[in-house]
Design a protein around this motif. Structure first.
Motif, PDB file in Angstrom:
ATOM      1  N   GLN A   1      12.742 -16.581  -8.880  1.00 15.87           N
ATOM      2  CA  GLN A   1      12.670 -15.744  -7.701  1.00 15.87           C
ATOM      3  C   GLN A   1      11.261 -15.165  -7.555  1.00 15.87           C
ATOM      4  O   GLN A   1      10.746 -14.520  -8.460  1.00 15.87           O
ATOM      5  CB  GLN A   1      13.679 -14.586  -7.798  1.00 15.87           C
ATOM      6  N   VAL A   2      10.666 -15.416  -6.396  1.00 11.43           N
ATOM      7  CA  VAL A   2       9.319 -14.899  -6.139  1.00 11.43           C
ATOM      8  C   VAL A   2       9.374 -13.395  -5.923  1.00 11.43           C
ATOM      9  O   VAL A   2      10.224 -12.889  -5.189  1.00 11.43           O
ATOM     10  CB  VAL A   2       8.710 -15.584  -4.910  1.00 11.43           C
ATOM     11  N   GLN A   3       8.467 -12.696  -6.573  1.00  9.67           N
ATOM     12  CA  GLN A   3       8.337 -11.258  -6.363  1.00  9.67           C
ATOM     13  C   GLN A   3       6.870 -10.925  -6.111  1.00  9.67           C
ATOM     14  O   GLN A   3       5.979 -11.473  -6.773  1.00  9.67           O
ATOM     15  CB  GLN A   3       8.834 -10.475  -7.571  1.00  9.67           C
ATOM     16  N   LEU A   4       6.664 -10.044  -5.145  1.00  6.23           N
ATOM     17  CA  LEU A   4       5.324  -9.563  -4.804  1.00  6.23           C
ATOM     18  C   LEU A   4       5.350  -8.045  -4.875  1.00  6.23           C
ATOM     19  O   LEU A   4       6.203  -7.412  -4.241  1.00  6.23           O
ATOM     20  CB  LEU A   4       4.936 -10.018  -3.395  1.00  6.23           C
ATOM     21  N   VAL A   5       4.418  -7.470  -5.623  1.00  6.45           N
ATOM     22  CA  VAL A   5       4.384  -6.026  -5.791  1.00  6.45           C
ATOM     23  C   VAL A   5       2.986  -5.516  -5.452  1.00  6.45           C
ATOM     24  O   VAL A   5       2.018  -5.822  -6.155  1.00  6.45           O
ATOM     25  CB  VAL A   5       4.757  -5.616  -7.225  1.00  6.45           C
ATOM     26  N   GLU A   6       2.921  -4.734  -4.371  1.00  7.07           N
ATOM     27  CA  GLU A   6       1.647  -4.176  -3.931  1.00  7.07           C
ATOM     28  C   GLU A   6       1.382  -2.833  -4.600  1.00  7.07           C
ATOM     29  O   GLU A   6       2.321  -2.098  -4.946  1.00  7.07           O
ATOM     30  CB  GLU A   6       1.627  -3.962  -2.416  1.00  7.07           C
ATOM     31  N   SER A   7       0.103  -2.504  -4.738  1.00  8.40           N
ATOM     32  CA  SER A   7      -0.298  -1.203  -5.247  1.00  8.40           C
ATOM     33  C   SER A   7      -1.696  -0.882  -4.728  1.00  8.40           C
ATOM     34  O   SER A   7      -2.384  -1.759  -4.198  1.00  8.40           O
ATOM     35  CB  SER A   7      -0.277  -1.181  -6.771  1.00  8.40           C
ATOM     36  N   GLY A   8      -2.083   0.389  -4.879  1.00 10.23           N
ATOM     37  CA  GLY A   8      -3.439   0.783  -4.536  1.00 10.23           C
ATOM     38  C   GLY A   8      -3.597   1.568  -3.250  1.00 10.23           C
ATOM     39  O   GLY A   8      -4.694   1.994  -2.905  1.00 10.23           O
ATOM     40  N   GLY A   9      -2.514   1.749  -2.524  1.00 12.31           N
ATOM     41  CA  GLY A   9      -2.602   2.529  -1.299  1.00 12.31           C
ATOM     42  C   GLY A   9      -2.797   4.017  -1.577  1.00 12.31           C
ATOM     43  O   GLY A   9      -2.731   4.463  -2.719  1.00 12.31           O
ATOM     44  N   GLY A  10      -3.064   4.762  -0.513  1.00 16.70           N
ATOM     45  CA  GLY A  10      -3.250   6.192  -0.668  1.00 16.70           C
ATOM     46  C   GLY A  10      -3.931   6.805   0.537  1.00 16.70           C
ATOM     47  O   GLY A  10      -4.070   6.157   1.582  1.00 16.70           O
ATOM     48  N   LEU A  11      -4.342   8.043   0.376  1.00 16.00           N
ATOM     49  CA  LEU A  11      -5.033   8.776   1.433  1.00 16.00           C
ATOM     50  C   LEU A  11      -6.540   8.700   1.195  1.00 16.00           C
ATOM     51  O   LEU A  11      -7.012   8.972   0.075  1.00 16.00           O
ATOM     52  CB  LEU A  11      -4.581  10.233   1.431  1.00 16.00           C
ATOM     53  N   VAL A  12      -7.273   8.329   2.218  1.00 15.38           N
ATOM     54  CA  VAL A  12      -8.722   8.207   2.105  1.00 15.38           C
ATOM     55  C   VAL A  12      -9.359   8.730   3.387  1.00 15.38           C
ATOM     56  O   VAL A  12      -8.762   8.629   4.471  1.00 15.38           O
ATOM     57  CB  VAL A  12      -9.132   6.741   1.827  1.00 15.38           C
ATOM     58  N   GLN A  13     -10.539   9.290   3.265  1.00 16.14           N
ATOM     59  CA  GLN A  13     -11.247   9.791   4.440  1.00 16.14           C
ATOM     60  C   GLN A  13     -11.889   8.643   5.216  1.00 16.14           C
ATOM     61  O   GLN A  13     -12.197   7.590   4.635  1.00 16.14           O
ATOM     62  CB  GLN A  13     -12.321  10.788   4.015  1.00 16.14           C
ATOM     63  N   PRO A  14     -12.108   8.832   6.495  1.00 18.44           N
ATOM     64  CA  PRO A  14     -12.822   7.808   7.274  1.00 18.44           C
ATOM     65  C   PRO A  14     -14.165   7.475   6.625  1.00 18.44           C
ATOM     66  O   PRO A  14     -14.876   8.364   6.152  1.00 18.44           O
ATOM     67  CB  PRO A  14     -13.017   8.482   8.631  1.00 18.44           C
ATOM     68  N   GLY A  15     -14.470   6.188   6.579  1.00 20.70           N
ATOM     69  CA  GLY A  15     -15.685   5.721   5.922  1.00 20.70           C
ATOM     70  C   GLY A  15     -15.501   5.401   4.454  1.00 20.70           C
ATOM     71  O   GLY A  15     -16.389   4.820   3.829  1.00 20.70           O
ATOM     72  N   GLY A  16     -14.358   5.753   3.905  1.00 18.48           N
ATOM     73  CA  GLY A  16     -14.094   5.518   2.496  1.00 18.48           C
ATOM     74  C   GLY A  16     -13.608   4.106   2.204  1.00 18.48           C
ATOM     75  O   GLY A  16     -13.535   3.255   3.103  1.00 18.48           O
ATOM     76  N   SER A  17     -13.269   3.886   0.936  1.00 21.36           N
ATOM     77  CA  SER A  17     -12.856   2.561   0.474  1.00 21.36           C
ATOM     78  C   SER A  17     -11.584   2.649  -0.355  1.00 21.36           C
ATOM     79  O   SER A  17     -11.307   3.677  -0.982  1.00 21.36           O
ATOM     80  CB  SER A  17     -13.958   1.928  -0.386  1.00 21.36           C
ATOM     81  N   LEU A  18     -10.836   1.566  -0.339  1.00 17.38           N
ATOM     82  CA  LEU A  18      -9.670   1.393  -1.194  1.00 17.38           C
ATOM     83  C   LEU A  18      -9.586  -0.073  -1.582  1.00 17.38           C
ATOM     84  O   LEU A  18     -10.027  -0.951  -0.818  1.00 17.38           O
ATOM     85  CB  LEU A  18      -8.373   1.775  -0.474  1.00 17.38           C
ATOM     86  N   ARG A  19      -8.996  -0.341  -2.735  1.00 18.43           N
ATOM     87  CA  ARG A  19      -8.707  -1.723  -3.119  1.00 18.43           C
ATOM     88  C   ARG A  19      -7.214  -1.853  -3.367  1.00 18.43           C
ATOM     89  O   ARG A  19      -6.659  -1.169  -4.233  1.00 18.43           O
ATOM     90  CB  ARG A  19      -9.474  -2.151  -4.360  1.00 18.43           C
ATOM     91  N   LEU A  20      -6.590  -2.717  -2.602  1.00 27.85           N
ATOM     92  CA  LEU A  20      -5.176  -3.011  -2.777  1.00 27.85           C
ATOM     93  C   LEU A  20      -5.015  -4.205  -3.703  1.00 27.85           C
ATOM     94  O   LEU A  20      -5.844  -5.116  -3.702  1.00 27.85           O
ATOM     95  CB  LEU A  20      -4.519  -3.319  -1.429  1.00 27.85           C
ATOM     96  N   SER A  21      -3.933  -4.191  -4.459  1.00 23.22           N
ATOM     97  CA  SER A  21      -3.592  -5.302  -5.336  1.00 23.22           C
ATOM     98  C   SER A  21      -2.183  -5.777  -5.030  1.00 23.22           C
ATOM     99  O   SER A  21      -1.325  -4.983  -4.633  1.00 23.22           O
ATOM    100  CB  SER A  21      -3.670  -4.879  -6.805  1.00 23.22           C
ATOM    101  N   CYS A  22      -1.950  -7.055  -5.239  1.00 22.55           N
ATOM    102  CA  CYS A  22      -0.619  -7.626  -5.097  1.00 22.55           C
ATOM    103  C   CYS A  22      -0.375  -8.549  -6.280  1.00 22.55           C
ATOM    104  O   CYS A  22      -1.038  -9.586  -6.405  1.00 22.55           O
ATOM    105  CB  CYS A  22      -0.486  -8.386  -3.789  1.00 22.55           C
ATOM    106  N   ALA A  23       0.540  -8.161  -7.144  1.00 17.82           N
ATOM    107  CA  ALA A  23       0.890  -8.959  -8.314  1.00 17.82           C
ATOM    108  C   ALA A  23       2.067  -9.858  -7.971  1.00 17.82           C
ATOM    109  O   ALA A  23       3.098  -9.377  -7.487  1.00 17.82           O
ATOM    110  CB  ALA A  23       1.229  -8.050  -9.482  1.00 17.82           C
ATOM    111  N   ALA A  24       1.904 -11.144  -8.216  1.00 17.47           N
ATOM    112  CA  ALA A  24       2.931 -12.128  -7.880  1.00 17.47           C
ATOM    113  C   ALA A  24       3.563 -12.698  -9.136  1.00 17.47           C
ATOM    114  O   ALA A  24       2.907 -12.837 -10.174  1.00 17.47           O
ATOM    115  CB  ALA A  24       2.314 -13.255  -7.052  1.00 17.47           C
ATOM    116  N   SER A  25       4.837 -13.040  -9.031  1.00 20.64           N
ATOM    117  CA  SER A  25       5.537 -13.685 -10.127  1.00 20.64           C
ATOM    118  C   SER A  25       6.585 -14.626  -9.556  1.00 20.64           C
ATOM    119  O   SER A  25       6.953 -14.528  -8.379  1.00 20.64           O
ATOM    120  CB  SER A  25       6.186 -12.644 -11.044  1.00 20.64           C
TER     121      SER A  25
END
Length: 115
Positions: free
Chosen positions: A1-25
């Motif tokens: 069974q394929v599973q996808l799990v995202e992480s890395g979201g959150g609150l950030v100010q305009p102009g800022g940066s975030l990195r999202l991850s998605c772990a697959a199995s």
């Protein structure tokens, strides 16, 4: 069974940066194309970026030059580096793949861009 799990979201100010991850199995990760989608409140889900098994990428016009999709096949993980974030990037971000003709989605991670 394929599973996808995202992480890395959150609150950030305009102009800022975030990195999202998605772990697959549950699949042969290295050969599957992977994608990031997002859905803002009251709007339809839209494609943000995609990457093939060979590493070719594509982006929505609204994120070109600001977002970068990448993958680490050794870790079965796809990333979305988001820079110069804008309030209109606020959305739930979902990871996506298709395996043997079946489309799979993660549960999403919320990104809020606000001062």
């Amino acid at each position: 069974q394929v599973q996808l799990v995202e992480s890395g979201g959150g609150l950030v100010q305009p102009g800022g940066s975030l990195r999202l991850s998605c772990a697959a199995s549950g699949m042969i990760f290295s050969i599957n194309a992977m994608g990031w989608y997002r859905q803002a409140p009251g709007k339809e889900r839209e494609s943000v970026a995609g990457i093939t098994g060979g590493g070719d990428t594509n982006y929505a016009d609204s994120v070109k030059g600001r977002f970068t999709i990448s993958r680490d096949n050794a870790k079965n993980t796809v990333y979305l580096q988001m820079n110069s974030l804008k309030p209109e990037d606020t959305a739930v971000y979902y990871c996506n793949t298709t395996d043997y003709g079946i489309r799979y989605w993660g549960k999403g991670t919320l990104v809020t861009v606000s001062s």
